[in-house]
Design a protein around this motif. Sequence first.
Motif, PDB file in Angstrom:
ATOM      1  N   THR A 226      -8.762 -11.879   2.289  1.00  0.00           N
ATOM      2  CA  THR A 226      -7.821 -11.016   2.490  1.00  0.00           C
ATOM      3  C   THR A 226      -6.543 -11.175   2.301  1.00  0.00           C
ATOM      4  O   THR A 226      -5.581 -10.503   2.419  1.00  0.00           O
ATOM      5  CB  THR A 226      -7.905 -10.330   4.235  1.00  0.00           C
TER       6      THR A 226
ATOM      7  N   SER B  48      -0.301  -4.419   5.075  1.00  0.00           N
ATOM      8  CA  SER B  48      -0.884  -2.832   5.048  1.00  0.00           C
ATOM      9  C   SER B  48      -0.918  -2.285   3.651  1.00  0.00           C
ATOM     10  O   SER B  48      -1.952  -1.588   3.416  1.00  0.00           O
ATOM     11  CB  SER B  48       0.104  -2.173   6.069  1.00  0.00           C
TER      12      SER B  48
ATOM     13  N   VAL C 163      -4.141  -3.242   1.820  1.00  0.00           N
ATOM     14  CA  VAL C 163      -5.142  -2.357   2.457  1.00  0.00           C
ATOM     15  C   VAL C 163      -5.527  -1.066   1.564  1.00  0.00           C
ATOM     16  O   VAL C 163      -6.557  -0.821   1.321  1.00  0.00           O
ATOM     17  CB  VAL C 163      -5.155  -2.374   3.967  1.00  0.00           C
TER      18      VAL C 163
ATOM     19  N   GLU D  62      -8.188  -0.206  -0.815  1.00  0.00           N
ATOM     20  CA  GLU D  62      -9.126   0.923  -0.530  1.00  0.00           C
ATOM     21  C   GLU D  62      -8.970   1.762  -1.831  1.00  0.00           C
ATOM     22  O   GLU D  62     -10.037   2.696  -2.179  1.00  0.00           O
ATOM     23  CB  GLU D  62      -8.456   1.534   0.812  1.00  0.00           C
TER      24      GLU D  62
ATOM     25  N   VAL E 288       2.261   1.351  10.855  1.00  0.00           N
ATOM     26  CA  VAL E 288       1.071   0.658  10.394  1.00  0.00           C
ATOM     27  C   VAL E 288       0.944  -0.886  10.680  1.00  0.00           C
ATOM     28  O   VAL E 288       1.824  -1.223  10.001  1.00  0.00           O
ATOM     29  CB  VAL E 288       0.609   1.309   9.140  1.00  0.00           C
ATOM     30  N   GLN E 289       0.171  -1.386  11.142  1.00  0.00           N
ATOM     31  CA  GLN E 289      -0.104  -2.896  11.254  1.00  0.00           C
ATOM     32  C   GLN E 289      -1.387  -3.415  11.141  1.00  0.00           C
ATOM     33  O   GLN E 289      -2.067  -3.623  12.042  1.00  0.00           O
ATOM     34  CB  GLN E 289       0.385  -3.267  12.643  1.00  0.00           C
ATOM     35  N   CYS E 290      -1.627  -3.683   9.737  1.00  0.00           N
ATOM     36  CA  CYS E 290      -2.987  -3.969   9.385  1.00  0.00           C
ATOM     37  C   CYS E 290      -3.045  -5.449   9.532  1.00  0.00           C
ATOM     38  O   CYS E 290      -2.042  -6.117   9.144  1.00  0.00           O
ATOM     39  CB  CYS E 290      -3.282  -3.596   7.872  1.00  0.00           C
TER      40      CYS E 290
ATOM     41  N   GLU F 142      -9.091  -5.107   6.958  1.00  0.00           N
ATOM     42  CA  GLU F 142      -9.448  -3.738   7.133  1.00  0.00           C
ATOM     43  C   GLU F 142     -10.208  -2.946   5.877  1.00  0.00           C
ATOM     44  O   GLU F 142      -9.568  -3.439   4.788  1.00  0.00           O
ATOM     45  CB  GLU F 142      -8.430  -2.715   7.594  1.00  0.00           C
TER      46      GLU F 142
ATOM     47  N   LEU G  30      -7.179   2.037   5.689  1.00  0.00           N
ATOM     48  CA  LEU G  30      -5.914   2.141   6.135  1.00  0.00           C
ATOM     49  C   LEU G  30      -6.280   2.840   7.743  1.00  0.00           C
ATOM     50  O   LEU G  30      -5.330   2.530   8.607  1.00  0.00           O
ATOM     51  CB  LEU G  30      -4.888   2.973   5.418  1.00  0.00           C
TER      52      LEU G  30
ATOM     53  N   SER H 265      -8.207   2.248   9.625  1.00  0.00           N
ATOM     54  CA  SER H 265      -8.756   1.273  10.703  1.00  0.00           C
ATOM     55  C   SER H 265      -7.810   0.453  11.218  1.00  0.00           C
ATOM     56  O   SER H 265      -7.768  -0.175  12.203  1.00  0.00           O
ATOM     57  CB  SER H 265      -9.957   0.346   9.871  1.00  0.00           C
ATOM     58  N   CYS H 266      -6.809   0.611  10.799  1.00  0.00           N
ATOM     59  CA  CYS H 266      -5.341  -0.364  11.076  1.00  0.00           C
ATOM     60  C   CYS H 266      -5.041   0.308  12.314  1.00  0.00           C
ATOM     61  O   CYS H 266      -4.754   1.657  12.470  1.00  0.00           O
ATOM     62  CB  CYS H 266      -4.246  -0.492   9.898  1.00  0.00           C
TER      63      CYS H 266
END
Length: 563
Positions: free
Chosen positions: A200, A294, A297, A301, A328-330, A334, A337, A339-340
């Motif tokens: 990741t 983020s 991600v 996606e 937003v804090q991924c 994930e 997005l 799911s963050c």
Amino acid sequence: LKFRLAGYPRKHNEGRVEVFYNDEWGTICDDDFTLANAQVLCRHLGFVAATGWAHSAKYGKGVGRIWLDNVNCAGSEKSIADCKHRGWGNSDCSHEEDAGVVCKDERIPGFKDSNVIEAQCWVPRVSDRGQRGWAMQAQCWVPRVSDRGQQVQPQAGWPSTPLLPAGRASCVSRLLSPHRLFTERQQLNYRLHSVSCAGTEVHLSMCAFEFYRGNSSAACSAGMPAVVSCVPGPLFAAGNAHKKKQRQQQQQQQQQSQPRIRLKGGAKVGEGRVEVLKRSEWGTICDDRWNLLSASVVCRELGFGSAKEALTGARMGQGTGPVHMNEVQCLGTETSLWSCPFKNITQEDCKHSEDAAVRCNIPYMGYENLIRLSGGRSRFEGRVEVAVGTGDGDQRRWGLVCGEGWGTLEAMVACRQLGLGFANHGLQETWYWDASNVTEMVLSGVKCAGHEMSLSHCQHHGASLNCRNTGTRFAAGVICSETASDLLLHAPLVQETAYIEDRPLHMLYCAAEENCLASSARLANWPYGHRRLLRFSSQIHNNGRADFRPKAGRHSWVWHECH
């Protein structure tokens, strides 16, 4: 020391100053704060200078420690730590006194902040004389590898399992073609070993690895050079079968009711303002805490690689509608997005001047080598020339594009393929750019939808050329621009202000000259009688990244008594 700008409402070059010291983020008190302090802090943040500063928590109250108080800089210091202050953590302030800065919106050349990754990778190159060397490419791509070492088709363009299984003796070298690995094994110089990725990471340098020290040519005795083989994602796969499958996938996505995501406002593939669909309405994302994790991600996606840049401050233009997400804090693991963790916000929290955007890593396709411009006054304009005969055994030759039917959509694709941004104009005649020795027309009937990556992806006549005017003066041309305006009409205002009015004809001479009246007005008994008009006010906003300019330049404007 690390620094960041926070708070709201703000632009990307202003905000509450937060400093990371002793593993904790904190703020700076505004006591004795000066413009010289702001100069030092803005340079920390990658801006050339400061234009102002703010006191009394203008950008909102921070949290955590107040690290610095009574800061006194001369303005030339390399670090805020070199300025006089009361000592780290020694303060008599509250967060109601948090200081902020306003920096000049101009970056220090070469500055790299934590939200930008510039990948480099070395590949073998053979010179014309047969000498071997190394050439640097801009982007590195790593595919997903199974535990048995077999290549696995990446899902959505990115691995969901570790790139290299942890604990295995794996070595990374500068890449050679596989059939030469065995014969040239002893000649390789290894740099890294024991590379262990979670899969990741936004860049290979973020993985755990070890350096070889000493004699690197004798290293990696228990292993072989690591080799990667990349598979293009659906957006970049050639062939009709892939395109058909891609259309089917898009139709399936549209049928599903799950929230969706898109990029808007970017000139190139894989870049743009991030927009998300929520409750059947497209909206944007606020840039507070927006970072590479983020952004990656989002990129994965959408079927791209990891993020190359996480952009703040509406760098890809301001969006419209609601701001759906903030902070937003991924984690980077994930698949979507949505799911963050993020905050739902009110309109007071964020404005569209804080819309987040991304630049994603995309495969190098080489499309820009198949097109060029000639005759223009700058590299952004000229007559379009395309390369044909690039198949097996064919010798490449350059030719012109027929200007018949050539318009803005086709120019958009040409400018994108050239890597020159947006299209200002698509020109059907280019007699004033007649500076090239290329005279043959090789492409006609070009019709683009506007989203293609290359002119060859648009509809065209193929080998059966059909162009009424084959002279070079009728060859297609473009004028490109790195930025563009984006006009938005305030539709509700038109509805609210519309009304019917009867106006005498003697007050409508200017309107008639401007073709603002119906054609039947020519038959009226001027200057007697009247016309019934629909009147309304209009308000047009420019949410783009360039000034809007009329199609006709100032040099062709003429005096008119009506204006």
